[in-house]
Each structure stands twice: as structure tokens, then as C-alpha cells.
Design an enzyme around this catalytic site. Sequence first.
Site, mmCIF file in Angstrom:
data_model
loop_
_atom_site.group_PDB
_atom_site.id
_atom_site.type_symbol
_atom_site.label_atom_id
_atom_site.label_comp_id
_atom_site.label_asym_id
_atom_site.label_seq_id
_atom_site.Cartn_x
_atom_site.Cartn_y
_atom_site.Cartn_z
ATOM 1 N N LYS A 55 -3.455 -5.367 -11.338
ATOM 2 C CA LYS A 55 -2.080 -5.709 -11.114
ATOM 3 C C LYS A 55 -2.019 -7.283 -11.041
ATOM 4 O O LYS A 55 -1.095 -7.926 -11.634
ATOM 5 C CB LYS A 55 -1.683 -5.297 -9.575
ATOM 6 C CG LYS A 55 -1.151 -3.751 -9.674
ATOM 7 C CD LYS A 55 -0.726 -3.269 -8.399
ATOM 8 C CE LYS A 55 -0.639 -1.867 -8.766
ATOM 9 N NZ LYS A 55 -0.728 -0.886 -7.473
ATOM 10 N N GLN A 99 -0.033 -0.782 -1.384
ATOM 11 C CA GLN A 99 -1.021 0.144 -2.246
ATOM 12 C C GLN A 99 -1.157 1.195 -1.457
ATOM 13 O O GLN A 99 -1.737 1.278 0.102
ATOM 14 C CB GLN A 99 -2.345 -0.470 -2.494
ATOM 15 C CG GLN A 99 -3.203 0.289 -3.261
ATOM 16 C CD GLN A 99 -2.748 0.732 -4.884
ATOM 17 O OE1 GLN A 99 -1.802 -0.262 -5.351
ATOM 18 N NE2 GLN A 99 -2.870 1.697 -5.293
ATOM 19 N N ASP A 122 8.193 -0.909 -5.898
ATOM 20 C CA ASP A 122 7.637 0.455 -6.266
ATOM 21 C C ASP A 122 8.694 1.644 -6.067
ATOM 22 O O ASP A 122 8.606 2.605 -6.464
ATOM 23 C CB ASP A 122 6.654 0.848 -4.915
ATOM 24 C CG ASP A 122 5.181 0.664 -5.179
ATOM 25 O OD1 ASP A 122 5.032 0.853 -6.388
ATOM 26 O OD2 ASP A 122 4.606 0.752 -4.381
HETATM 27 N N1 GUN Z 1 -1.216 4.451 -5.512
HETATM 28 C C1 GUN Z 1 -1.310 5.140 -6.645
HETATM 29 N N2 GUN Z 1 0.058 5.091 -7.267
HETATM 30 C C2 GUN Z 1 0.638 3.967 -6.557
HETATM 31 C C3 GUN Z 1 1.735 3.317 -6.860
HETATM 32 O O1 GUN Z 1 2.474 3.722 -8.042
HETATM 33 N N3 GUN Z 1 2.413 2.291 -5.889
HETATM 34 C C4 GUN Z 1 1.544 2.269 -4.716
HETATM 35 N N4 GUN Z 1 2.186 1.362 -3.914
HETATM 36 N N5 GUN Z 1 0.482 2.778 -4.600
HETATM 37 C C5 GUN Z 1 -0.125 3.781 -5.574
#
Ligand code: GUN
Length: 298
Positions: A55, A99, A122
Site C-alpha cells: 500500500k 489494517q 475502507d
Molecule cells: N485486511 C484484509 N483486507 C483488508 C481491508 O480491505 N482493509 C483493512 N483495513 N484491513 C484488511
Amino acid sequence: MSAAKIIDGKSFAADLRGRVAHVVGGLKDDPGLTPGLAVVLVGDDPASRVYVKNKGLQTVEVGMASFEHRLAADTPESDLLAVIKNLNTDATVHGILVQLPLPDHINENKVLSAINPDKDVDGFHLLNVGRLWTGGESLVPCTPYGCLMMLKNQLGDLTGKRALILGRSNIVGKPMAALLLQESCTVSIAHSRTVDLPDRCREADILVAAVGRPLMVQGDWIKPGATVIDVGINRIAAPERGAGKTRLVGDVDFASAAEVAGAITPVPGGVGPMTIACLLRNTVVAACRQAGVDQPGL
Ligand code: GUN
């Protein structure tokens, strides 16, 4: 021999990142805005570390500012909430992502609710969930949004299509249902307790598999010509590659499904790359809204 068109998520994501980079370049020129994304990682789950690293790299690649906060696994919940509070008021940060999964001693709902909904890239905050289901201006969860983009690209207008979503998670299944309903599909959500699951799947023009069970959906579960989106990313043993080797597979048995489907996403290289590209897109959208700039057509 596969009959289906393979939907290339990797190149689709690269294309979206290119468009995001173009918009970011324009925002830097006028009004002098650099969108910023903050990612918070608690603990050292290896998969999460890889995601967070990717990311960060892709955020910088498209010209945005990347902020990373790595906290120890035993960080008290109150410390994490304090970090979020600071990010909520930091004018250089337009998107915040915590996350998941979080360590067991931290209340996930409490943390997600603490994020400023305008910066919730998100789309997990209850306000954004509610806006998504009621047709308001929301930030939409990245994985289902990426799936929707690929479906629209493949099929054009989705009106009247029968869509079946296999999986009822808050991250994928439920928001996917809301998005397809908004596109005037006839939507069903199936799950592990669904009766006659293969029959229900065979009725679908659009099948989205997000159930987390390797190779569950077989070719004879699929309506001929249907579009299949495989969200699953499962690592399984691959003794044919040598002792102790593994490989990534989806929730769909690709080989048999590709014989029947009209179009299908592969794993890897399908939905996966779209998730981060959509996160970057959401960050630009959030930055524009916060700055009162016209929203880009991304
Ligand atoms: N962990 C796995 N997929 C995601 C996601 O799309 N967003 C977040 N914040 N954590 C994750």
C-alpha cells in the site's frame, strides 16, 4: 481448454492507478493539493505487513503522501485510539486505514468507529455502511468496489442481472450486495448454511465467490456464460511442485469453471490487485471532498 474470457485484474488495476496518478498530478497543480493516506498496522502479522508495505509503495508511486504507523502487538487500545484521533485532525491526511485483523485485546468496532467517516477510505465506519445501503454519498469498501468496476467493464449495464454473492462478510459480501442492488441487479446472498447451494449458484448471471474456502465452487455450479468473480485468496499445499510447496487458489475451481463461464477472474491476478488500486482511488475522492474540489470521474 478454457472457453471463458479471463478478466485481467492486474492490467485493470494498473490502468486505474494510471488514472489516479493523472488526477493526483492535476490536484498538485491546482489547487495545490497532495492527497495523503495513513495506514496503521498493529502487530506483525506477516500477511498484513506485506499488504501495508505494498500500500505504501503504490501510494507513493501515484504521487500521493504515505504515512505509516507501526505499533507493537501489545499496544493498548487507548494508544491506538490516540493515534487515530491525531490522524483525524491532521490536514495532510485525507485517508485513514487501520489494517485488520487487530490483536484480540482491541475492540475492532470501537476502533473503526473512531475514524473520521470522511477519511474512512475502507468504508467500514457505520456511517459509510449506512450511506451505502441508503444511497447516500459514501466511501465504499475497496474489494467489492474493485469487483463492481470489473463487472461493469465486462458486462456494461447490470440492470436485471441475477447476482449471487457467496459469503456474507462485512468487508466483501454485504457491501457487494449493496453495490449490485444499486446497479438494479436481483441480488441473493448465499453462505455456508444455504440449502441447495450448487443449484442457487447455477441460477446466477453474476457469481461473486467470497467465502474463503479453497476451490469450493465447481464448474457444474456455474450457469453457462455467467461472469464469475473470485475474491478468495487461499494458500494450499502443492506437493506436485515439490515437498512443502504451496500455491494460491481462489474459492472457485478455475480449471472447471473456465470451461463453463463467459468470463472469470483468475487467482492470483484477478480481484487482488484491484483492492489497493481502489484504496488509492478512494483516497483521492476523500481528499477532493475534504478540499471542496470537484470529484474526479475515477
Ligand atoms: N485486511 C484484509 N483486507 C483488508 C481491508 O480491505 N482493509 C483493512 N483495513 N484491513 C484488511
